[in-house]
Design a protein around this motif. Sequence first.
Motif, PDB file in Angstrom:
ATOM      1  N   GLY A  26      24.774  24.500 -54.309  1.00  0.00           N
ATOM      2  CA  GLY A  26      26.114  24.897 -54.734  1.00  0.00           C
ATOM      3  C   GLY A  26      26.434  26.345 -54.419  1.00  0.00           C
ATOM      4  N   LEU A  27      27.334  26.883 -55.201  1.00  0.00           N
ATOM      5  CA  LEU A  27      27.825  28.244 -54.971  1.00  0.00           C
ATOM      6  C   LEU A  27      26.711  29.280 -55.149  1.00  0.00           C
ATOM      7  N   TYR A  28      26.807  30.331 -54.382  1.00  0.00           N
ATOM      8  CA  TYR A  28      25.873  31.452 -54.519  1.00  0.00           C
ATOM      9  C   TYR A  28      26.166  32.151 -55.843  1.00  0.00           C
ATOM     10  N   PRO A  29      25.138  32.510 -56.598  1.00  0.00           N
ATOM     11  CA  PRO A  29      25.367  33.154 -57.896  1.00  0.00           C
ATOM     12  C   PRO A  29      26.175  34.448 -57.769  1.00  0.00           C
ATOM     13  N   LEU A  30      27.107  34.635 -58.664  1.00  0.00           N
ATOM     14  CA  LEU A  30      27.917  35.850 -58.655  1.00  0.00           C
ATOM     15  C   LEU A  30      27.029  37.075 -58.892  1.00  0.00           C
ATOM     16  N   LYS A  31      27.415  38.157 -58.289  1.00  0.00           N
ATOM     17  CA  LYS A  31      26.667  39.414 -58.419  1.00  0.00           C
ATOM     18  C   LYS A  31      27.548  40.461 -59.084  1.00  0.00           C
ATOM     19  N   ARG A  32      27.013  41.640 -59.178  1.00  0.00           N
ATOM     20  CA  ARG A  32      27.701  42.734 -59.865  1.00  0.00           C
ATOM     21  C   ARG A  32      28.908  43.239 -59.083  1.00  0.00           C
ATOM     22  N   ARG A  33      30.009  43.364 -59.758  1.00  0.00           N
ATOM     23  CA  ARG A  33      31.248  43.880 -59.181  1.00  0.00           C
ATOM     24  C   ARG A  33      31.127  45.405 -59.009  1.00  0.00           C
ATOM     25  N   VAL A  34      31.679  45.912 -57.939  1.00  0.00           N
ATOM     26  CA  VAL A  34      31.696  47.355 -57.694  1.00  0.00           C
ATOM     27  C   VAL A  34      33.005  47.956 -58.190  1.00  0.00           C
ATOM     28  N   TRP A  35      34.081  47.239 -57.980  1.00  0.00           N
ATOM     29  CA  TRP A  35      35.401  47.715 -58.377  1.00  0.00           C
ATOM     30  C   TRP A  35      35.422  48.078 -59.861  1.00  0.00           C
ATOM     31  N   GLY A  36      35.958  49.231 -60.174  1.00  0.00           N
ATOM     32  CA  GLY A  36      36.095  49.661 -61.557  1.00  0.00           C
ATOM     33  C   GLY A  36      34.840  50.254 -62.176  1.00  0.00           C
ATOM     34  N   ARG A  37      33.764  50.329 -61.456  1.00  0.00           N
ATOM     35  CA  ARG A  37      32.510  50.877 -61.972  1.00  0.00           C
ATOM     36  C   ARG A  37      32.414  52.365 -61.667  1.00  0.00           C
ATOM     37  N   LYS A  38      31.475  52.995 -62.327  1.00  0.00           N
ATOM     38  CA  LYS A  38      31.187  54.400 -62.062  1.00  0.00           C
ATOM     39  C   LYS A  38      29.925  54.482 -61.215  1.00  0.00           C
ATOM     40  N   ALA A  39      29.909  55.453 -60.328  1.00  0.00           N
ATOM     41  CA  ALA A  39      28.737  55.658 -59.471  1.00  0.00           C
ATOM     42  C   ALA A  39      28.229  57.077 -59.677  1.00  0.00           C
ATOM     43  N   GLY A  40      26.935  57.219 -59.645  1.00  0.00           N
ATOM     44  CA  GLY A  40      26.328  58.543 -59.706  1.00  0.00           C
ATOM     45  C   GLY A  40      25.743  58.894 -58.357  1.00  0.00           C
ATOM     46  N   VAL A  41      25.874  60.133 -57.974  1.00  0.00           N
ATOM     47  CA  VAL A  41      25.323  60.600 -56.703  1.00  0.00           C
ATOM     48  C   VAL A  41      24.302  61.678 -57.026  1.00  0.00           C
TER      49      VAL A  41
END
Length: 170
Positions: free
Chosen positions: A135-150
Motif C-alpha cells: 500500500g501507501l508509503y508511510p507518511l513522514k515528517r512535514r518540513v513546512w511550518g517547522r523550525k530549523a536550527g543551523v
Amino acid sequence: MSKPDILLIGPYPEWDLVELEAQYNVLKLYEAADRDAFVSQHAAGIRAIATRGELGASAELIGKLPKLELVSVYGVGYDAVNLDACRQRGINVTNTPDVLTNDVADLGVAMMLVQSRGMIGAEAWVRDGSWETQGLYPLKRRVWGRKAGVLGLGRIGFEVAKRLSHGLSF
C-alpha cells in the motif's frame, strides 16, 4: 619563453585543465607510475603545486621542491596542506573560498528535505513494488511550518539559514 612548471597533484575538471595547460607546463603527478622518481626528475623546475583540498601538499613534498613559490588549492579547504612548511619557506597558499558556497547550501537544504520526507525510501518503495503489495508509503515528517536550527553561521551556514528563513526564495 617557456611556460612555468606546475605540479598537478590530482585531476582537475577538463575545463580548468585546458586553461592550466594553456598557461603552464602541467606535470601530472597522479599519472606517474613512480611518484617519487617523477618528483625527483622535475623538482628543480617546479614553481607551483596545484592541488585539491583533500589531496593537499605534505611537508615532505614541499621540501623536495627548491623553487616552489605557491600552493594553489582547487577548493575551499586547505587542511591537507602543510602550512608550517609553507610559512618556513615563504610559500604562498591560495584557495577558492565562496566558489561553491551557494551550491553546498542548496545541497544541504535539499538533503534536509529528502531526509525529512523519506524520499529515498519512497523511491525504493516504488521501484521494488512495495506500493502494490503493502500500500501507501508511510507518511513522514512535514518540513513546512517547522523550525530549523543551523549549527555554525559561516559562509555555508549563513546561506542555508537564508534559504530556510525565506522559504527557499533566494
